[in-house]
Design a protein around this motif. Structure first.
Motif, PDB file in Angstrom:
ATOM      1  N   CYS A   1       0.812  -1.223   0.000  1.00 10.68           N
ATOM      2  CA  CYS A   1       0.000   0.000   0.000  1.00 10.68           C
ATOM      3  C   CYS A   1       0.844   1.271   0.000  1.00 10.68           C
ATOM      4  O   CYS A   1       0.391   2.315  -0.466  1.00 10.68           O
ATOM      5  N   THR A   2       2.060   1.192   0.514  1.00 12.09           N
ATOM      6  CA  THR A   2       2.929   2.370   0.583  1.00 12.09           C
ATOM      7  C   THR A   2       4.032   2.354  -0.476  1.00 12.09           C
ATOM      8  O   THR A   2       4.932   3.194  -0.435  1.00 12.09           O
ATOM      9  N   ALA A   3       3.955   1.437  -1.435  1.00  5.29           N
ATOM     10  CA  ALA A   3       4.988   1.334  -2.473  1.00  5.29           C
ATOM     11  C   ALA A   3       5.070   2.634  -3.279  1.00  5.29           C
ATOM     12  O   ALA A   3       4.061   3.254  -3.603  1.00  5.29           O
TER      13      ALA A   3
ATOM     14  N   ARG B   1      -0.124   3.716  -5.672  1.00  7.93           N
ATOM     15  CA  ARG B   1      -1.556   3.493  -5.479  1.00  7.93           C
ATOM     16  C   ARG B   1      -1.934   2.022  -5.664  1.00  7.93           C
ATOM     17  O   ARG B   1      -2.965   1.703  -6.230  1.00  7.93           O
ATOM     18  N   LEU B   2      -1.087   1.150  -5.169  1.00  9.62           N
ATOM     19  CA  LEU B   2      -1.364  -0.275  -5.185  1.00  9.62           C
ATOM     20  C   LEU B   2      -2.177  -0.639  -3.948  1.00  9.62           C
ATOM     21  O   LEU B   2      -2.035  -0.003  -2.906  1.00  9.62           O
ATOM     22  N   THR B   3      -3.003  -1.647  -4.073  1.00  4.56           N
ATOM     23  CA  THR B   3      -3.724  -2.143  -2.901  1.00  4.56           C
ATOM     24  C   THR B   3      -3.528  -3.644  -2.810  1.00  4.56           C
ATOM     25  O   THR B   3      -3.507  -4.342  -3.810  1.00  4.56           O
ATOM     26  N   CYS B   4      -3.388  -4.101  -1.605  1.00  2.40           N
ATOM     27  CA  CYS B   4      -3.222  -5.524  -1.354  1.00  2.40           C
ATOM     28  C   CYS B   4      -4.576  -6.127  -0.978  1.00  2.40           C
ATOM     29  O   CYS B   4      -5.527  -5.387  -0.677  1.00  2.40           O
ATOM     30  N   PRO B   5      -4.693  -7.440  -0.979  1.00  4.91           N
ATOM     31  CA  PRO B   5      -5.968  -8.069  -0.611  1.00  4.91           C
ATOM     32  C   PRO B   5      -6.465  -7.685   0.782  1.00  4.91           C
ATOM     33  O   PRO B   5      -7.669  -7.541   0.997  1.00  4.91           O
ATOM     34  N   GLU B   6      -5.560  -7.483   1.709  1.00  4.65           N
ATOM     35  CA  GLU B   6      -5.965  -7.094   3.069  1.00  4.65           C
ATOM     36  C   GLU B   6      -6.588  -5.696   3.066  1.00  4.65           C
ATOM     37  O   GLU B   6      -7.576  -5.445   3.747  1.00  4.65           O
ATOM     38  N   ALA B   7      -6.020  -4.782   2.298  1.00  6.78           N
ATOM     39  CA  ALA B   7      -6.584  -3.437   2.209  1.00  6.78           C
ATOM     40  C   ALA B   7      -7.972  -3.482   1.580  1.00  6.78           C
ATOM     41  O   ALA B   7      -8.878  -2.759   2.019  1.00  6.78           O
TER      42      ALA B   7
END
Length: 63
Positions: free
Chosen positions: A32-34, A43-49
């Motif tokens: 998320c902070t990449a 602006r990437l999101t991971c499955p947890e986000a």
């Protein structure tokens, strides 16, 4: 003073805990902070986000 009560604080809102979990995750998650080489967030999101955002949205709707 008008004698009217102030509206409840958003901190006391039922969805506040879900929002806090989402923010805590997104501020510390490596995905998320990449950033790119110019320090712009990717602006990437991971499955947890995604899961936490869904939980927050459901809480906002009162589900």
């Amino acid at each position: 003073m008008s004698g009217r009560e102030h509206p409840p604080s958003s901190v006391d809102a039922p969805w506040a805990a879900a929002f806090e979990r989402l923010v805590d995750h997104c501020m510390t998650c490596l995905t998320c902070t990449a950033t790119d080489d110019q320090a712009a967030n990717l602006r990437l999101t991971c499955p947890e986000a995604v899961r936490l955002n869904r939980e927050y949205q459901d809480a906002r709707r009162g589900a």
